[in-house]
Scaffold this motif. Structure first.
Motif, PDB file in Angstrom:
ATOM      1  N   GLY A 129       0.814  -1.215   0.000  1.00 52.39           N
ATOM      2  CA  GLY A 129       0.000   0.000   0.000  1.00 52.39           C
ATOM      3  C   GLY A 129       0.845   1.262   0.000  1.00 52.39           C
ATOM      4  N   THR A 130       1.967   1.228   0.695  1.00 54.00           N
ATOM      5  CA  THR A 130       2.786   2.430   0.797  1.00 54.00           C
ATOM      6  C   THR A 130       3.629   2.642  -0.453  1.00 54.00           C
ATOM      7  N   PHE A 131       4.210   1.558  -0.971  1.00 57.07           N
ATOM      8  CA  PHE A 131       5.177   1.724  -2.053  1.00 57.07           C
ATOM      9  C   PHE A 131       4.694   1.179  -3.386  1.00 57.07           C
ATOM     10  N   LEU A 132       3.523   0.591  -3.379  1.00 63.11           N
ATOM     11  CA  LEU A 132       2.967   0.047  -4.621  1.00 63.11           C
ATOM     12  C   LEU A 132       3.941  -0.917  -5.283  1.00 63.11           C
ATOM     13  N   VAL A 133       4.550  -1.730  -4.420  1.00 60.21           N
ATOM     14  CA  VAL A 133       5.470  -2.750  -4.903  1.00 60.21           C
ATOM     15  C   VAL A 133       4.762  -4.090  -4.749  1.00 60.21           C
ATOM     16  N   ASP A 134       4.818  -4.908  -5.761  1.00 61.17           N
ATOM     17  CA  ASP A 134       4.074  -6.172  -5.743  1.00 61.17           C
ATOM     18  C   ASP A 134       4.804  -7.225  -4.926  1.00 61.17           C
ATOM     19  N   ALA A 135       4.940  -6.940  -3.650  1.00 56.39           N
ATOM     20  CA  ALA A 135       5.656  -7.856  -2.768  1.00 56.39           C
ATOM     21  C   ALA A 135       4.879  -9.162  -2.620  1.00 56.39           C
ATOM     22  N   VAL A 136       5.625 -10.243  -2.520  1.00 58.27           N
ATOM     23  CA  VAL A 136       5.039 -11.566  -2.368  1.00 58.27           C
ATOM     24  C   VAL A 136       5.228 -11.989  -0.914  1.00 58.27           C
ATOM     25  N   GLY A 137       4.214 -12.554  -0.339  1.00 56.79           N
ATOM     26  CA  GLY A 137       4.345 -12.989   1.047  1.00 56.79           C
ATOM     27  C   GLY A 137       4.688 -14.458   1.150  1.00 56.79           C
ATOM     28  N   PHE A 138       5.464 -14.795   2.169  1.00 56.83           N
ATOM     29  CA  PHE A 138       5.583 -16.209   2.541  1.00 56.83           C
ATOM     30  C   PHE A 138       5.121 -16.274   3.987  1.00 56.83           C
ATOM     31  N   ASN A 139       4.002 -16.924   4.208  1.00 55.54           N
ATOM     32  CA  ASN A 139       3.341 -16.770   5.494  1.00 55.54           C
ATOM     33  C   ASN A 139       3.056 -18.093   6.159  1.00 55.54           C
ATOM     34  N   GLN A 140       3.366 -18.117   7.427  1.00 57.48           N
ATOM     35  CA  GLN A 140       3.024 -19.285   8.241  1.00 57.48           C
ATOM     36  C   GLN A 140       2.546 -18.775   9.581  1.00 57.48           C
TER      37      GLN A 140
END
Ligand SMILES: Cc1ncc(C[n+]2csc(CCOP(=O)(O)OP(=O)(O)O)c2C)c(N)n1
Ligand SMILES: Cc1ncc(C[n+]2csc(CCOP(=O)(O)OP(=O)(O)O)c2C)c(N)n1
Ligand code: SF4
Ligand code: SF4
Ligand SMILES: [Mg+2]
Ligand SMILES: [Mg+2]
Lengths: 331, 630, 630, 331
Positions: free
Chosen positions: C591-602
């Protein structure tokens, strides 16, 4: 709300493994409650146990009725909503000295002043068990615990004085290990109309072991306790409580004829309050039991009154509400 | 304006037809301006005009008389066409004292009509608000059409011999003002006369005095030369049906009552008073005949706790509050997420942070509602877009809560709560129903409190009193299916994702985000939520009326978003998100859809004016047309 | 592994040199496994190995003996090189009973060494945990190197005649295990012997018994044939200096004490016990000699209230809690934002939502810390990345709070809190200071409590007791400068933006986000925050050791972000954000940088294993190399 | 903490416009407090007023000392932190019946049991003023308010019984309009060591007008009040309080010689508790005033003890702490 088939203790034992420390006083209380519940002759499905958080608050998991293990201190509020909306249920609250008197003190006291129909069991071990041994609002001043290495500074609450100051209609005290006494107190508490408050001295053998030993040990207990029975004299095995000239309750040696006779039904809570100040010996039993209209009944009555004046046509009534009195029509 | 010939029994003065008017009543907190505004609104509604209202009053109960902080105002716009906002600026300002004039003048455009109660323009009163000279004579009001009326004296004169003391008689001066304005805009009088009779039924002297003051105001307009013409606003074309005027708080209360009744669930409100939400408690407390239980708890935590307890028992649990109250309820909302029980949390937003501006509006609790809890704690969020829409939004919140066994946020705000508009009263019998689908029988294979409906992922709702389904729930992590305490890592991950998936899945049950883009040629989309609907729509209508192309979409669901949201947003070159905060929806939209949405943000405690929005939008349109030319 | 010749006084058995070892001690909650692990850690630290530890225990005080939920474990990794995590999986598992074996076997890789206390493998104990057959003989342990040791019996034997009863003697069996493992890895014994003496100073019988058990374990290793070799791990190369082993909660406590002392401010902790934060209260309660006041309040709200009151009085106010406690403190944090007073809020995150998993770790309170309040309520957020780093993070939180007059979140978690690592003890005299810059004199032109430092936008801190600066502050909106109550719309907007700008401006005082990208050729950046640092760094080291290129950046500041964050992120094709939540930093970054970051979530209540991260990262690298070939 | 130059009421009057409703009882209390403060001979800068939220809680804005208008119900907690960390200050808490007994009840009671050195003034108008007229925990049962159109159901708290149940060391009651009485009570409260609690009956002329008229009107007030003076008999103008046979306080007609003599210093709170149950006539004055170690002093003592044993070398001490006892050196 009564049952035909007699229930047994087993019916009130859930399939969950009990996870208190071996030797914890909570076991004895659980067992006493499970054994007592059939007496109420209320079907299991009409009984609800609501607790907060703490060792004591694990209680509901182990009783095979409806139950909720809620959040720290809020059980009286949650139970109030349940009892007010479902006067057909028998609602118990299980709480601890931290849960009920520290974080949850306000809810507890407001429930009591309102006289909501709930039975509150406060397991007082004078310590925070679940968080591994900090002092609680009932710990004696100077107590050395994890959070008070130089001794606690707080003057403790006297739970019974506190709830009497909050207009409680039923106030009692018992001890985890005295099954018979505990059962008799539970009986009176559970059948009281309105809020009932029972402080149960409970041993935490891990963090505050032996806190109540003097009230339990065979050689000390009779002298250390005054067993309250309505109409009976206020006496321990060795001492009597008499009325001093200044009106206060005074402890004197010997079993005297002029010992004050216990009056659990005194309208004025001042007598019970005075009694709550006695600590050695410690009165156990029902301090106060008086009748006052219960909040849930009063609420039910208002609803009935309002409904009696209302129509049977639900949609019609709703339509009239939505329209109000000031409409206009666009044709 | 059209002057049309008088019918025989019409008033003696000429009547002009106007299309839309914004009136602002302003006076001391004790002057009864809210009542005056409400009555004028009721008269106007009855005439079939479309209306929007905006009460604007101080936080104090009675701020010191004659001071600027003590001014209480009520603004309304009415028109013969659709009305979307209470108006940016008043066409007519009724100022009952110098403080009212001083405080309202900055928002009153030159050329507007000002009616002044000259009796209050004493040296002392002027000094109190810092007027060194009398604004009536120092040129301040030069460019306004000022009508100086001795409202107090005229009221007292009219009430001579009424049997009321001077102080009591003076209190009727708002009725004089109402009478005057009612005459000026040719409002019907019967409603007000009936209202006065009902309100003062037990005080006939007062009732008579108010009627007299009202009539004196009316006659004053008709007979004196101050006002040369009166005005009329024709009815607005509206869909057929029965209408009433309704505020957001009332519509919201009724929506909850209706939804509960339609679901066959008793409504239980656990609440603690707080501005601007208290009126919902007050309203519901009067609806016991609908089986509504209201419980004024010792605090917000107990309020929501009791509501949750009631939900456990099979009621529709409800709690109502504003931002600071939500803060306190946070932990219990987390418990409700874990218990998976229906619960409605109404947050009537006000200015923040902290105590902030209790009587002012704001949209800055969105983050708190969507994200403000410990742990992964998803909660659906629904927001109404206008006062009357609070009814539908409330019903929608209940649908979601009951269907999905989840707490739901209903995010209203101070502007919606107290503002009002005409409402086409729905037919009670045909309102949608929702089935609580209680589990009442022991299912084959045993009862699993945390088993799930394959479509909704909702768990069963089995309430105490149901034989054979005894079970225990709590805030510790639960094993999938049984609901027993579980510390198993894989189970926790599964449960966290299940709860998230359940809430995300609500998107399947809500309508796609609709776009209003009549030309199909807009490249700017204005995306709003909540009470900004009116000002945005008004701004867009204005732009379109001048040939501009701009699209509008408004989110009712803030969590989860409608399934097509990303698609909708990506179809436009520019997405503008106006909010009464510093960009909360913007962050969520940007983060979720990676769309470079632009915010237009104001945190003034006031709704947007449509003029501000027109500017903001046209700035972007301008960019659009000059694209490539820089 | 290298076998090297024995020195004359070395043990009789050959010693192998190994580079890194992961040991896991597991037993009943009552078996003293935490103590065993801690002692082994202390011995190991003293040898100069690098270490990381991970205690893993149940929520119950003493869950029923012999059950799986009752198992308490302690894992540590030690090595002759940098150690970043306690290890994904144990090389050696010490299982004190069948429950421990059953619960730990799934995470113990084939080929690992398992030391079993055979005395507990009775039919009854096996049945209790659902072992139908004895896992020692049914093939379950086929692929492990199993050492069956009659630990209980051997302990009892060693303590015969010690004067202790059987039950007490049995309790020393963890010392037997410790002795055995200490022999196996050639740990020094003196520390443990001294420790035992100190711990049981008042119970000499018990002390002697523990020493005996320890020595028995040691001798058992040395003399029996069960173990053919023992191992040694050489010291890790570390910067010069004095080291100690330290847990996150301790480092955090010390950081706060140090920062307060360096600022010349008395530290005041208002707190309410809650796992896993309570130990900070316990530690600080013992530091009264540093002028630290600790107040165990009636609840979390009172805890933070008292801290805020102390801050008003010129102390450094501090409150410590976990997620459910933060929920309760929310309203008061909003007040602190409005009052603009320094305040430290420590949130030691645990599994949620609601009560969740009290003894497990999680990173799911980030939203709550950054965004979880009513109104526009900006609060800086700082997070430590390793146990020892809690010290520096705490000092940084204090710097921000004092400099900017603001509440600051310090976001630790259960893994950091209880985990430990060696810490290069800093020189107390050269720790950084921060100047509270109290206003003590009446400034010319009068005192304006809401005037601002032009650089930091901080307001003055003038404490009661200062003559001439008497003033009142509160939670209602304040007029810029004077701080008087103000309902003015423009002022509110200005104040909201000022508060936001002040917090945003903190970015100017923090270091830019550093990127570790040795090759300069990575196109994947792994961005982390908080306790995931260790596992991420370990995974990256692993990948690089195999020739892969991947960059790492770790955020200490979650609000505001470092000024160059966007720039850093945009320099990489792919940004991967591993989090122990469902993607909270991801949303903020996107939301802040409009970068399509990918999450790795557990969300498993456990730290990531580096192997999982290796997989996740390599998946993306893979994508990278196959780019354009699909 | 004493001043040379005598301060006046004007010194305690801030420049902020007072924004209560005309006629509100809060004005009289403000005026009485401002007039009384100079008596304390404490410099203005050493005095702090902390309040919660409510009409009453606007109080600090109007007093020219340090002050904080905090959030609803939390003033006792905030004041506790301030008083504990700054024992050199004189800290007042101003609260309302909603602020102090509803949402903030728990903090109030815990502060009292701890005996933190703060003077608590609770303005009891038996209504929620600021939120425009809902009933409060001190509203009489059956009260019709905005939130209870059919009458409230809750049994009210008796604030004095409640705080006495919570171990309060100083408990008093006064009336907004009785400046002289109020001042004398303020004097005792403000100089009490530890927590003092003063309930001040306050008229809300907008939402609960006249609630205390019987105690104020010249023709009724003398018969309606019992003015408490230590050592003096418990008597209204027309009635006496005697000790009944059962030990309770009994109201009898006439001014009798056997009227109980007021003992504000009785250790046992039971006497004051009994007194708190008398409602018509209403006792006003100091119910209870006893000495008990204050929390802040106990805390200060622990700090001093700990510091005395510590070194003067701050960095040295810090260094020793950071190193602990188990270090190793990498050379
Ligand atoms: C909001 C919140 N604060 C704190 C805690 C931590 N906590 C759990 S139980 C407890 C106190 C338990 O003491 P008590 O009520 O006496 O119960 P016991 O364990 O002694 O039976 C605390 C502080 C929590 N779970 N939630
Ligand atoms: C957390 C929170 N809940 C509710 C409110 C709304 N509120 C403000 S004052 C008040 C009650 C006031 O009553 P009382 O304490 O008796 O003060 P009074 O106005 O009567 O002096 C309430 C409910 C609030 N400001 N904050
Ligand atoms: S810690 Fe104490 S109270 Fe808790 S289960 Fe163990 S013995 Fe019982
Ligand atoms: S509402 Fe009542 S208490 Fe509040 S200022 Fe007005 S009169 Fe006073
Ligand atoms: Mg306890
Ligand atoms: Mg009040």
């Amino acid at each position: 709300m009564t049952v035909d088939v007699a229930l047994t203790k087993k019916d009130f034992t859930s399939d969950q493994e009990v996870r208190w420390c071996p030797g914890c006083g909570d076991y004895a209380i659980l067992s006493a409650v499970q054994a007592f519940l059939p007496e109420l002759a209320i079907p299991r499905e009409d009984i609800v146990f609501i607790s907060g958080i703490g060792c004591s608050s694990r209680f509901p998991y182990y009783v095979d009725t409806y139950g909720m293990h809620s959040i720290h201190g809020r059980a009286p509020a949650i139970a109030s909503g349940l009892a007010l909306s479902r006067p057909d249920l028998k609602v118990f609250v299980v709480t601890g000295d931290g849960d009920g008197l520290s974080i949850g003190g306000n809810h507890l006291l407001h429930a009591l002043r309102r006289n909501v129909n709930i039975t509150i069991l406060l397991f007082n071990n004078r310590i925070y068990g679940l968080t591994k041994g900090q002092y609680s609002p009932t710990s004696e001043q100077g107590k050395i615990t994890k959070s008070t290495p130089m001794g606690s500074l707080d003057n403790p609450f006297n739970p019974l004085s506190l709830v009497l100051g909050a207009e409680a209609t039923f106030v009692a005290r018992s001890i985890d290990s005295d099954r018979k006494h505990l059962t008799s107190v539970l009986r009176e508490a559970a059948t009281h109309q309105g809020s009932s408050f029972v402080e149960i001295y409970q041993n935490c053998n891990i963090f505050n072991d032996g806190a109540f030993d003097v009230l339990k040990d065979a050689d000390t207990r009779d002298a250390a306790t005054i067993r309250l029975e309505h109409g009976e004299p206020l006496q321990s095995a060795t001492q009597s409580v008499i009325r001093a000239a200044d009106g206060s309750l005074e402890l004197v040696d010997g079993l005297r004829d002029d010992a004050v006779r216990h009056d659990a039904h005194a309208e004025d809570p001042s007598y019970a309050f005075g009694l709550s100040r006695l600590t050695t010996p410690t009165p156990i039993g029902v301090f106060r039991s008086v009748e006052r209209p219960t909040y849930d009944r009063l609420m039910a009555e208002q609803l009935e009154t309002a409904r009696a004046a209302a129509s049977d046509d639900a949609d019609g009534m709703l339509g009239a509400l939505l329209s109000g009195t000031d409409t206009w029509t666009v044709a | 304006m059209t002057t049309y010939p008088q019918s025989p029994d019409a008033p003696a003065k000429p009547v002009e037809i106007v299309s839309r008017v914004v009136i602002r009543f302003a006076g001391d907190s004790g002057d009864g301006m809210q009542l005056t505004g409400e009555r004028f609104t009721a008269e106007t509604a009855g005439l079939g005009n479309d209306i929007a209202t905006f009460p604007d009053f101080p936080a104090e109960i009675r701020a010191p008389a004659g001071t600027v902080p003590g001014v209480s105002a009520f603004q309304l716009q009415f028109a013969d066409t659709k009305v979307l906002t209470p108006g940016d600026h008043p066409d007519v300002l009724v100022a009952m004292n110098p403080a009212a004039l001083k405080s309202q003048l900055p928002i009153t455009p030159r050329g507007a009509t000002i009616v002044l109660n000259t009796d209050e323009f004493t040296r002392r009163n002027l000094a109190k608000v810092g007027y060194e000279r009398d604004p009536r004579s120092d040129g301040t009001l030069e460019s306004y059409q000022v009508h100086e009326v001795a409202i107090t004296a005229l009221t007292l004169g009219a009430l001579e011999g009424s049997g009321l003391g001077k102080k009591d008689a003076e209190r009727a001066k708002n009725m004089f003002a109402l009478g005057l304005m009612s005459w000026l805009y040719n409002r019907p009088r019967e409603g007000t006369l009936r209202f006065i009779d009902a309100k003062f039924a037990k005080k006939p002297l007062v009732a008579a005095a108010n009627v007299k003051a009202f009539e004196a105001g009316w006659s004053f307009g008709e007979t004196t030369e101050t006002f040369a013409v009166s005005y009329e606003v024709a009815p607005a074309p509206m869909p057929k049906g029965v209408y009433r005027n309704i505020t957001g708080n009332l519509a919201l209360s009724y929506g909850l009552v209706a939804a509960a009744q339609k679901a066959g669930l008793p409504l239980f409100l656990g609440s603690y008073p707080i501005t601007p939400a208290s009126d919902i408690l007050h309203t519901l407390a009067g609806l016991k005949r609908f089986g509504v239980r209201t419980f004024q708890a010792e605090d917000e935590i107990a309020g929501i706790g009791a509501a949750l307890g009631a939900s456990f028992g099979g009621s529709l649990g409800l709690t109502t509050t504003s931002g600071p109250g939500v803060a306190l309820k946070t932990e219990t909302i987390g418990l409700a997420v874990s218990l998976e029980l229906p619960l409605i949390i109404v947050d009537v937003q006000r200015g923040g942070p902290s105590t902030g501006l209790p009587t002012k509006t704001e949209q800055a609790d969105l983050f708190q509602a969507v994200l403000g809890r410990n742990g992964e704690s998803p909660v659906p969020v629904v927001a109404p877009q206008s006062p009357a829409d609070c009814f539908d939004a409330a019903m929608e919140a209940v649908r979601i809560a009951v269907t999905y066994r989840t707490p739901v946020f209903l995010l209203s705000d101070g502007y919606l709560a107290n503002g009002s508009e005409p409402w086409l009263v729905p037919d009670a019998a045909s309102l949608p129903t929702v089935d609580p689908a209680f589990t009442t029988e022991l299912p084959e294979g045993g009862f699993l409190p945390y088993s799930r409906d394959p479509e909704t992922l909702a768990r069963p709702w089995a309430v105490p009193g149901t034989p054979g389904l005894e079970h225990r729930i709590g805030g510790l992590e639960k094993a999938d299916g049984t609901g027993n305490i579980s510390y198993d890592p894989a189970n926790h991950d599964r449960m966290v994702r299940l709860r998230a998936a359940k809430v995300a899945g609500i998107a399947r049950s809500i309508p796609p985000l609709a776009v209003d883009d009549p030309s199909g040629e807009a490249d700017v989309l204005v995306l709003g939520w909540g009470s900004t609907y009116g000002p945005i729509a008004a701004a867009i209508a204005d732009i379109r009326s001048r040939g501009g192309n701009v699209a509008q979409a408004h989110l009712r669901h803030l969590a989860p978003f409608p399934a097509n949201t990303g698609e909708v947003l990506r179809a436009y070159r520019t997405v503008l998100i106006p909010e009464m905060n510093l960009g909360q929806l913007s962050l969520l939209i940007r983060g979720t859809f990676l769309v470079d949405a632009v915010g237009f943000n104001q945190v003034r405690g006031l709704p947007f004016t449509s003029a501000e929005l027109v500017d903001a939008i046209e700035g972007l349109l301008g960019n659009g047309t000059t694209e490539g030319s820089a």
